[in-house]
Design a protein around this motif. Sequence first.
Motif, PDB file in Angstrom:
ATOM      1  N   GLY A   1       0.219  -1.132   0.024  1.00 20.41           N
ATOM      2  CA  GLY A   1       0.189   0.181  -0.075  1.00 20.41           C
ATOM      3  C   GLY A   1       0.222   1.582  -0.069  1.00 20.41           C
ATOM      4  N   ALA A   2       2.528   1.314  -0.027  1.00 17.37           N
ATOM      5  CA  ALA A   2       3.087   2.203  -0.330  1.00 17.37           C
ATOM      6  C   ALA A   2       2.190   2.894  -0.839  1.00 17.37           C
ATOM      7  N   CYS A   3       2.199   2.849  -2.223  1.00 15.95           N
ATOM      8  CA  CYS A   3       1.712   3.567  -3.656  1.00 15.95           C
ATOM      9  C   CYS A   3       0.916   4.030  -3.683  1.00 15.95           C
ATOM     10  N   THR A   4      -0.147   4.040  -2.638  1.00 17.18           N
ATOM     11  CA  THR A   4      -2.026   3.893  -2.562  1.00 17.18           C
ATOM     12  C   THR A   4      -1.924   5.840  -3.140  1.00 17.18           C
ATOM     13  N   VAL A   5      -2.899   6.134  -4.435  1.00 12.34           N
ATOM     14  CA  VAL A   5      -3.243   7.615  -4.413  1.00 12.34           C
ATOM     15  C   VAL A   5      -4.279   7.436  -4.933  1.00 12.34           C
ATOM     16  N   LEU A   6      -5.457   8.356  -5.095  1.00 10.73           N
ATOM     17  CA  LEU A   6      -5.924   8.405  -5.563  1.00 10.73           C
ATOM     18  C   LEU A   6      -6.671   8.280  -6.969  1.00 10.73           C
ATOM     19  N   LEU A   7      -7.298   7.272  -7.070  1.00  3.90           N
ATOM     20  CA  LEU A   7      -7.776   7.409  -9.076  1.00  3.90           C
ATOM     21  C   LEU A   7      -9.331   8.158  -8.940  1.00  3.90           C
ATOM     22  N   ASP A   8      -9.599   9.296  -9.960  1.00  3.26           N
ATOM     23  CA  ASP A   8     -11.230   9.261  -9.404  1.00  3.26           C
ATOM     24  C   ASP A   8     -11.349   9.426  -8.104  1.00  3.26           C
ATOM     25  N   GLY A   9     -10.841   9.854  -6.818  1.00  2.00           N
ATOM     26  CA  GLY A   9     -11.459   9.750  -5.877  1.00  2.00           C
ATOM     27  C   GLY A   9     -11.289   8.187  -4.718  1.00  2.00           C
TER      28      GLY A   9
ATOM     29  N   GLY B   1       0.934   6.359   1.907  1.00  2.00           N
ATOM     30  CA  GLY B   1      -0.017   5.792   0.970  1.00  2.00           C
ATOM     31  C   GLY B   1      -1.323   5.407   2.249  1.00  2.00           C
ATOM     32  N   MET B   2      -0.634   5.396   3.609  1.00  2.00           N
ATOM     33  CA  MET B   2      -0.916   5.328   4.368  1.00  2.00           C
ATOM     34  C   MET B   2      -2.804   6.796   4.855  1.00  2.00           C
ATOM     35  N   ILE B   3      -2.192   7.788   4.596  1.00  2.00           N
ATOM     36  CA  ILE B   3      -2.418   8.589   4.659  1.00  2.00           C
ATOM     37  C   ILE B   3      -4.116   8.938   3.134  1.00  2.00           C
TER      38      ILE B   3
END
Length: 156
Positions: A45-53, A105-107
């Motif tokens: 999950g270190a790479c987590t982003v939002l894609l269309d929210g 990613g956590m955030i």
Amino acid sequence: MKVSIEVNGRSLTEEVPDRTLLVHFLRDTAGLTGTNVGCDTTSCGACTVLLDGESVKSCTVLAAQADGHAVTTVEGLSSSDGELHPVQQAFQEQHGLQCGFCTPGMIMASVSLLADNPKPTRDEVRAGLEGNLCRCTGYHNIVSAVIGASGQEVDR
Ligand code: FES
Ligand code: FES
């Protein structure tokens, strides 16, 4: 292939190899290195982003799949005058980061979690963040940060 992605509100069009992963597009093409690569295998999950929210692990999304869509990275959360997003602020106040590698990613996962469930319980936060690993294992303060960001009293 040419991809055009709105990254943190700015349109970015670049020619990239077809197999380019979104995380590499963000880091190498957009120069946004807040999105980290931990495992490269959809585990950490270190790479987590939002894609269309919606939160996604950007190591398992092709840049081509984000073509024509909007991506938000951790760099896009704070306001233009530098004021932290409430979740960033809460991570700071509740000491939710240690080495900080997992923190972006956590955030981003926490922002998504709170959008779906604005007043989560501690158990719901733990369940919501189960796809994000902190190798420092200090999950207690991370959960407290999300509770604090939700406006609930942090009960230690
Ligand atoms: S780098 Fe994407 S989940 Fe670990
Ligand atoms: S703060 Fe170090 S991996 Fe989570």
